[in-house]
Scaffold this active site. Sequence first.
Site, mmCIF file in Angstrom:
data_model
loop_
_atom_site.group_PDB
_atom_site.id
_atom_site.type_symbol
_atom_site.label_atom_id
_atom_site.label_comp_id
_atom_site.label_asym_id
_atom_site.label_seq_id
_atom_site.Cartn_x
_atom_site.Cartn_y
_atom_site.Cartn_z
ATOM 1 N N HIS A 1 53.600 43.063 45.433
ATOM 2 C CA HIS A 1 51.587 43.126 45.257
ATOM 3 C C HIS A 1 51.038 42.089 45.917
ATOM 4 O O HIS A 1 49.700 41.988 45.854
ATOM 5 C CB HIS A 1 51.129 43.515 43.798
ATOM 6 C CG HIS A 1 51.413 44.949 43.254
ATOM 7 N ND1 HIS A 1 50.197 46.204 43.615
ATOM 8 C CD2 HIS A 1 52.706 45.733 42.804
ATOM 9 C CE1 HIS A 1 51.057 47.222 43.214
ATOM 10 N NE2 HIS A 1 52.416 47.196 42.830
ATOM 11 N N LYS B 1 35.620 41.771 39.396
ATOM 12 C CA LYS B 1 36.523 41.844 40.094
ATOM 13 C C LYS B 1 37.929 40.226 39.235
ATOM 14 O O LYS B 1 36.423 39.904 38.631
ATOM 15 C CB LYS B 1 37.673 41.449 41.065
ATOM 16 C CG LYS B 1 37.116 40.380 41.691
ATOM 17 C CD LYS B 1 36.966 40.103 43.498
ATOM 18 C CE LYS B 1 37.112 41.443 44.496
ATOM 19 N NZ LYS B 1 37.221 42.646 45.154
ATOM 20 N N ARG B 2 38.968 40.104 39.438
ATOM 21 C CA ARG B 2 39.239 39.447 37.787
ATOM 22 C C ARG B 2 38.771 37.829 38.758
ATOM 23 O O ARG B 2 38.961 37.843 40.855
ATOM 24 C CB ARG B 2 41.039 38.922 38.401
ATOM 25 C CG ARG B 2 40.947 40.471 37.180
ATOM 26 C CD ARG B 2 40.753 40.046 35.603
ATOM 27 N NE ARG B 2 41.407 38.868 35.365
ATOM 28 C CZ ARG B 2 43.207 38.551 34.382
ATOM 29 N NH1 ARG B 2 43.056 39.874 34.570
ATOM 30 N NH2 ARG B 2 43.378 37.843 34.049
ATOM 31 N N LYS C 1 39.845 34.677 45.492
ATOM 32 C CA LYS C 1 38.995 36.111 45.201
ATOM 33 C C LYS C 1 37.501 35.272 46.281
ATOM 34 O O LYS C 1 36.702 36.312 46.381
ATOM 35 C CB LYS C 1 38.402 36.972 44.126
ATOM 36 C CG LYS C 1 40.662 37.458 43.833
ATOM 37 C CD LYS C 1 40.338 38.144 43.197
ATOM 38 C CE LYS C 1 41.295 39.044 42.885
ATOM 39 N NZ LYS C 1 42.053 40.697 43.259
ATOM 40 N N THR D 1 41.866 47.566 46.075
ATOM 41 C CA THR D 1 41.083 48.848 45.801
ATOM 42 C C THR D 1 39.263 49.109 45.299
ATOM 43 O O THR D 1 39.025 50.221 45.806
ATOM 44 C CB THR D 1 42.072 49.213 44.584
ATOM 45 O OG1 THR D 1 42.100 48.443 43.069
ATOM 46 C CG2 THR D 1 42.970 49.572 45.181
ATOM 47 N N LYS E 1 36.127 51.981 46.280
ATOM 48 C CA LYS E 1 35.235 52.534 45.651
ATOM 49 C C LYS E 1 34.225 52.654 45.552
ATOM 50 O O LYS E 1 33.436 53.337 45.416
ATOM 51 C CB LYS E 1 35.741 51.726 43.615
ATOM 52 C CG LYS E 1 37.582 52.389 43.612
ATOM 53 C CD LYS E 1 37.435 51.508 41.939
ATOM 54 C CE LYS E 1 38.632 51.874 41.674
ATOM 55 N NZ LYS E 1 39.243 50.926 41.037
HETATM 56 C C1 GPK Z 1 48.566 42.183 42.536
HETATM 57 F F1 GPK Z 1 50.176 40.595 41.927
HETATM 58 C C2 GPK Z 1 49.613 41.132 41.550
HETATM 59 C C3 GPK Z 1 49.052 41.217 40.211
HETATM 60 O O1 GPK Z 1 49.837 40.428 39.500
HETATM 61 N N1 GPK Z 1 47.711 41.312 39.871
HETATM 62 C C4 GPK Z 1 47.306 42.582 40.522
HETATM 63 O O2 GPK Z 1 46.059 43.246 40.344
HETATM 64 C C5 GPK Z 1 46.580 42.930 42.991
HETATM 65 N N2 GPK Z 1 48.032 42.354 42.282
HETATM 66 C C6 GPK Z 1 46.569 42.820 43.912
HETATM 67 O O3 GPK Z 1 45.952 41.665 43.848
HETATM 68 C C7 GPK Z 1 45.575 43.423 44.611
HETATM 69 O O4 GPK Z 1 45.117 42.594 46.091
HETATM 70 C C8 GPK Z 1 45.925 44.984 45.350
HETATM 71 O O5 GPK Z 1 45.428 45.926 45.198
HETATM 72 C C9 GPK Z 1 46.627 45.114 43.397
HETATM 73 O O6 GPK Z 1 47.278 44.876 43.030
HETATM 74 C C10 GPK Z 1 46.889 46.827 43.703
HETATM 75 O O7 GPK Z 1 48.001 46.862 44.954
#
Ligand code: GPK
Length: 835
Positions: free
Chosen positions: A374, A567-568, A573, A678, A682
């Site tokens: 991810h 978002k976080r 970001k 994601t 939405k």
């Molecule tokens: C990826 F590595 C990580 C993590 O520790 N936490 C997290 O939420 C996210 N992510 C990505 O940052 C997004 O771009 C992605 O859409 C999401 O995972 C789901 O795949």
Amino acid sequence: VEASIPENQRTAWKKYSTQPFTTAEDFEKEVVRHVETTLARSMFNCDETAAYAAASLAFRNRLITEWNRTQQRQTFADGKRVYYLSLEFLMGRALDNAMLNVGLKNVAKEGLADLGFRIEDIIEQEHDAALGNGGLGRLAACFLDSLASLNYPAWGYGLRYRYGIFKQEIVDGYQVEVPDYWLDFNPWEFPRHDVVVDIQFYGEVRKYHDENGKSRAVWEDGELVKATAYDVPIPGFDTAVVNNLRLWSSKAASGEFDFQKFNSGDYESAVADEQRAETISAVLYPNDNLERGKELRLKQQYFWVAASLYDIVRRFKKSKRAWKEFPDQVAIQLNDTHPTLAIVELQRILIDLEGLEWEDAWNIVTKTFGYTNHTVLPEALEKWSVPLFQNLLPRHLQIIYDINLFFLQAVERKFPKERELLARVSIIEESSPKMVRMAYLAIVGSHKVNGVAELHSDLIKTTIFKDFVKIFGADRFTNVTNGITPRRWLHQANPRLSDLIASKTGGLGFLKDLTLLNKLEEFADDKEFKKEWAEIKLANKVRLARHIKDTTGVVVNPHALFDIQVKRIHEYKRQQMNIFGVIHRYITIKSLSPEERKKFAPRVSIFGGKAAPGYWMAKSIIHLINSVGAVVNNDKDVGDLLKVIFIEDYNVSKAEVIIPASDVSEHISTAGTEASGTSNMKFVLNGGLIIGTCDGANIEITREIGEQNIFLFGNLAEDVEDLRHTHTYSTTTLDPSLSAVFSFIRTNAFGPADDFAALIAAVEEHGDYYLVSDDFNSYVQTQELVDQAYKDQEEWVGKCILAVARMGFFTSDRCISEYAESIWNVEPMEPLAHE
Ligand code: GPK
């Protein structure tokens, strides 16, 4: 199966078997029964909390009947099951979702009204289940919804944290974290006190020889912790399928240890052991895209993985099949590297406990697992120190060394001349201390590795996992672009838009086949349709404006453009770029004459998101946003032209209110850093446009909806590395508008400039790693294009409709079908209707 039970007993069971309610009347009966018995209350003291509790218990009981049917059917079918291992499940609220998925929300609304309650107020009583940080955890929740809705035999496995992600409070503009104790009353889980597994830690490994002289490793001593299962029913949409999410909770095992202590009168230390054991599942680590190597986190990972595998293996063994059939019965998906130990644990079970040969066992293991990556951010890639591993999981470390040895031997045979390659791909990093590289272990132990959007899947093949493509071939690597469930993110969050779409596309079918949205294309020019569309957007903005007023006291104009970034909070970001842009806008407004101001496009800039408690820069960004808001929102020159809002404690249930209210949302990560995103999906699905960089899924969204319907800007991923180089090795000049923003901050316009010095220094002095300056001009100009475009409402609404019509690809149903076909090799079961 039934034949094992005598006829007369069978009849008795069947006669009294629970019938799920379907009418408002039967629902009311259930609610009243729960109020009067389960909750020991009455008509006279049934408040909204009690009504929520009773309504939830009614639905939970309904779900569990169908859960039983589903599980019996799956057991009987004896086919391959999918197990989704995730340390995070960001579920949000369950009641609204349950009502909609079983198709009884109207029934419940009528029933609750009869009893004197408004359904909206009752839904509001529920505390979010927030066992996750951000995108990764919410993706797991969307996947569970799709797996059940598409009728796949699938289980989720996770941890039952006592504390989910912290609650965020904003005090004097700063983030303050408050513990999220959410288990006070949770009707959505079923404790299974009969499903308990003892989990071992520490101890040592001894070699024994059996009668044939074969040596066997035995992991002995150490301490035991007990894992108890808690099951959460996961209802599919428009099906009677109810799948299971099994969460493990830790307790001290009542073994010899505490017995001895009790007997020797050491009561206090026995209680302390108990507490220590419970700590394992106590709290969710609040980091997103960051790993910190804490021992307790590794304990959580092993505790959860070992309990889950024990459960999976036990289920397989009941079928009495040969071990080599294991991968035909079981597919395990690793959500990031957090569950990578499952690879080692299964190998251990097979060779140490079941007596298989290494090769045979390893064959089974690699066919069973798939690994999803991810992120490419280096600080997020998990590494565990070897000494820590050695102490906590001595046998697992040995097995990792063996896995690595055989792997490196194979690499050496294939590439005999490449010495450095061995060091580069070794699962053990030769640093001090040595480290176990979990992503490498996950790749070596899986048959498929996938990224979560096309760009991201390409990037992992050409950067962080390049050597592994060379070793295993490109076939091991694949892409599955993320998706979202339209049930929660359209039907539940935006019921009016969902109804309007249903009226034009032939009913609610689009919620199960999202490509049906394309029928909306023909209405993109339809005056009447556009009017209704715009009315719904306005109503959603009014709803959000009310929330903003109630929580911050600030009044915003719902006719202004709502520009949202939720978002976080993370430097990659780039919420800092957004707020710098807002400051630029403020400076511009201040420089205008009163006449000019009348022509200026009014905007509300809305932020939301949590910063990891130890992430100081992220916390400074939050502070800057709030400080800017405090000045701008009270500036008479500005009025409605600009408002800056920080919404406290962004979570799933707030997202359901915020997302439908956006005109524009921001997805502006430095190109190449956001794996997918994601929330971008939405927002577009809810009729908002995007301002974004060419990053993650933004690229595929653009391809689907058309580049006329999105505002893209900024440098491309392929150029990022060179640009960073320029910063390091030459003096680059700052973008002039950004320079002006910094100067303005330095006048203490938003409070002491020192508070924000680090944010400025990151750009000016420390190489501007996230390219805020490089992208600033393009960002500001694109925001001006947004203002222009928004002025032509006719055209704007047309763009929104077209975009929604073309979003069919981004359902998590499509995503799950791709996993099922290309990674898991499982088929969905026949549809199951409600009884
Ligand atoms: C990826 F590595 C990580 C993590 O520790 N936490 C997290 O939420 C996210 N992510 C990505 O940052 C997004 O771009 C992605 O859409 C999401 O995972 C789901 O795949």
